[in-house]
Design a protein around this motif. Structure first.
Motif, PDB file in Angstrom:
ATOM      1  N   TRP A  63      18.891  57.769  55.461  1.00  0.00           N
ATOM      2  CA  TRP A  63      19.494  56.797  56.371  1.00  0.00           C
ATOM      3  C   TRP A  63      19.196  55.377  55.919  1.00  0.00           C
ATOM      4  CZ3 TRP A  63      23.390  57.845  59.245  1.00  0.00           C
ATOM      5  CH2 TRP A  63      23.551  59.112  59.798  1.00  0.00           C
ATOM      6  N   GLY A  64      18.026  55.174  55.306  1.00  0.00           N
ATOM      7  CA  GLY A  64      17.704  53.848  54.783  1.00  0.00           C
ATOM      8  C   GLY A  64      18.653  53.452  53.663  1.00  0.00           C
ATOM      9  N   LEU A  65      18.889  54.374  52.712  1.00  0.00           N
ATOM     10  CA  LEU A  65      19.825  54.095  51.624  1.00  0.00           C
ATOM     11  C   LEU A  65      21.243  53.892  52.157  1.00  0.00           C
ATOM     12  CD1 LEU A  65      18.697  56.573  48.813  1.00  0.00           C
ATOM     13  CD2 LEU A  65      18.704  54.075  48.696  1.00  0.00           C
ATOM     14  N   SER A  66      21.623  54.716  53.121  1.00  0.00           N
ATOM     15  CA  SER A  66      22.968  54.589  53.686  1.00  0.00           C
ATOM     16  C   SER A  66      23.137  53.252  54.392  1.00  0.00           C
ATOM     17  CB  SER A  66      23.238  55.738  54.666  1.00  0.00           C
ATOM     18  OG  SER A  66      23.217  56.983  53.992  1.00  0.00           O
ATOM     19  N   GLY A  67      22.091  52.810  55.097  1.00  0.00           N
ATOM     20  CA  GLY A  67      22.150  51.502  55.745  1.00  0.00           C
ATOM     21  C   GLY A  67      22.248  50.378  54.733  1.00  0.00           C
ATOM     22  N   LEU A  68      21.515  50.509  53.620  1.00  0.00           N
ATOM     23  CA  LEU A  68      21.579  49.496  52.567  1.00  0.00           C
ATOM     24  C   LEU A  68      22.978  49.419  51.973  1.00  0.00           C
ATOM     25  CD1 LEU A  68      20.207  47.466  50.678  1.00  0.00           C
ATOM     26  CD2 LEU A  68      19.494  49.397  49.241  1.00  0.00           C
ATOM     27  N   VAL A  69      23.589  50.562  51.730  1.00  0.00           N
ATOM     28  CA  VAL A  69      24.953  50.589  51.193  1.00  0.00           C
ATOM     29  C   VAL A  69      25.935  49.989  52.198  1.00  0.00           C
ATOM     30  CG1 VAL A  69      26.847  52.144  50.587  1.00  0.00           C
ATOM     31  CG2 VAL A  69      24.587  52.487  49.601  1.00  0.00           C
ATOM     32  N   LEU A  70      25.705  50.227  53.477  1.00  0.00           N
ATOM     33  CA  LEU A  70      26.561  49.635  54.499  1.00  0.00           C
ATOM     34  C   LEU A  70      26.487  48.115  54.452  1.00  0.00           C
ATOM     35  CD1 LEU A  70      28.435  49.937  56.933  1.00  0.00           C
ATOM     36  CD2 LEU A  70      26.387  50.091  58.388  1.00  0.00           C
ATOM     37  N   VAL A  71      25.283  47.573  54.259  1.00  0.00           N
ATOM     38  CA  VAL A  71      25.121  46.123  54.146  1.00  0.00           C
ATOM     39  C   VAL A  71      25.876  45.603  52.927  1.00  0.00           C
ATOM     40  CG1 VAL A  71      23.447  44.273  53.729  1.00  0.00           C
ATOM     41  CG2 VAL A  71      22.933  46.072  55.383  1.00  0.00           C
ATOM     42  N   VAL A  72      25.768  46.333  51.797  1.00  0.00           N
ATOM     43  CA  VAL A  72      26.486  45.930  50.582  1.00  0.00           C
ATOM     44  C   VAL A  72      27.993  45.939  50.844  1.00  0.00           C
ATOM     45  CG1 VAL A  72      27.032  46.579  48.200  1.00  0.00           C
ATOM     46  CG2 VAL A  72      24.671  46.709  49.024  1.00  0.00           C
ATOM     47  N   PHE A  73      28.470  46.961  51.512  1.00  0.00           N
ATOM     48  CA  PHE A  73      29.903  47.055  51.815  1.00  0.00           C
ATOM     49  C   PHE A  73      30.351  45.899  52.719  1.00  0.00           C
ATOM     50  CE2 PHE A  73      32.712  48.661  55.289  1.00  0.00           C
ATOM     51  CZ  PHE A  73      33.916  48.516  54.611  1.00  0.00           C
ATOM     52  N   LEU A  74      29.571  45.590  53.732  1.00  0.00           N
ATOM     53  CA  LEU A  74      29.940  44.509  54.647  1.00  0.00           C
ATOM     54  C   LEU A  74      29.939  43.150  53.951  1.00  0.00           C
ATOM     55  CD1 LEU A  74      28.006  45.608  57.870  1.00  0.00           C
ATOM     56  CD2 LEU A  74      30.457  45.821  57.399  1.00  0.00           C
ATOM     57  N   ALA A  75      29.145  43.037  52.872  1.00  0.00           N
ATOM     58  CA  ALA A  75      29.089  41.777  52.123  1.00  0.00           C
ATOM     59  C   ALA A  75      30.131  41.712  51.014  1.00  0.00           C
ATOM     60  CB  ALA A  75      27.691  41.593  51.524  1.00  0.00           C
ATOM     61  N   ALA A  76      30.923  42.775  50.858  1.00  0.00           N
ATOM     62  CA  ALA A  76      31.962  42.808  49.824  1.00  0.00           C
ATOM     63  C   ALA A  76      33.301  42.439  50.468  1.00  0.00           C
ATOM     64  CB  ALA A  76      32.034  44.193  49.196  1.00  0.00           C
TER      65      ALA A  76
END
Length: 279
Positions: A63-76
């Motif tokens: 869930w930590g990695l998935s949350g990090l990827v979500l942040v990356v996606f929101l910043a793209a």
């Protein structure tokens, strides 16, 4: 086929972060998984709560990695949710992929029946590895050691199974393939499926060569299903079903593991020493 990003520039200020996370999934995750599992094996020898603790660590990591990827996606700024598989299926898979999915379902049914038969519980334990010592606990197969035995473990494992279906498809199919497609525009679908299979297999390197090959095939099937339907929905459901099938296996059909197994092994070892030749 899903409309993947055409260029790394689509990730905008999140481009570097996207590449770093993608590299970690391919290179770093196999190492982290190996370390976590070795620690789990060590704790399982003496700690009855080792399996639950390992489940919690998996949940935090995924869930930590998935949350990090979500942040990356929101910043793209130029990457849409649909380009990471966050939409309903837009097409049906081709017949080769459909056949592969049917074979996977058949494998799930057959392997579950084999596990329920109790063949694993009756199998003789593996001899200790060099350097473990004669009285160390004989390890079982990594995947079998992870299977739940008690009621609390089974409930937590259900959460782990659903988490694997959701998070690992989001990470290894939705996100990773988007980054790979952005780094290598125009890469054929077959190559994308191969990348997904390789990355997913390596992530399970702690299971040995057989585990890498099996999970690699699964990763390839999930990737093909995703790329042809344009959605992560079906891969998530199929992935979760593959993992949750272990809940259909009663604990009596599994080999004992942990302190109880070590006690029985030590007892048998003492009996052998009492009648065997001196060393």
């Amino acid at each position: 086929m899903t409309g993947l990003p055409d260029s790394l520039a689509d990730f905008g200020p999140a481009a570097l972060a996207a590449v770093v996370v993608a590299v970690y999934l391919v290179v770093g995750e196999p190492f982290v998984g190996h370390v976590l599992h070795r620690r789990f094996e060590d704790r399982m020898r003496t700690d009855a709560a080792a399996r639950r603790s390992f489940y919690v660590r998996l949940l935090i990591l995924e869930w930590g990695l998935s949350g990090l990827v979500l942040v990356v996606f929101l910043a793209a700024p130029d990457v849409e949710a649909a380009q990471l598989g966050l939409r309903w299926p837009t097409a049906l898979p081709g017949w080769p992929t459909s056949l592969a999915c049917l074979l996977l379902v058949a494998f799930v049914v057959v392997s579950t029946r084999a596990l329920r038969s109790g063949a694993l519980a009756a199998a003789p334990p593996r001899a200790p590895r060099p350097g473990e010592g004669r009285h160390s606990e004989p390890a079982v197969a990594p995947t079998v050691a992870l299977l739940p035995r008690s009621g609390p473990e089974r409930r937590l494992f259900a959460v782990v199974g659903v988490t694997a279906g959701v998070c690992e498809e989001w990470l290894y199919r939705g996100f990773l393939l988007a980054v790979v497609a952005a780094l290598a525009p125009g890469l054929p679908t077959g190559w994308l499926v191969g990348v997904a299979a390789l990355a997913f297999g390596l992530a399970h390197a702690y299971q040995g060569v057989g585990g890498v090959l099996l999970t690699g095939v699964l990763g390839g099937v999930f990737a093909a299903l995703y790329l042809q339907t344009g959605s992560l929905l079906l891969p998530v459901l199929l992935h979760a079903a593959v993992d949750l099938r272990f809940l259909l296996v009663p604990s009596s059909a599994l080999p004992a593991a942990g302190p109880a197994r070590r006690a029985r092994w030590d007892t048998r070892g003492d009996q052998r020493d009492s009648v065997g030749p001196p060393e």
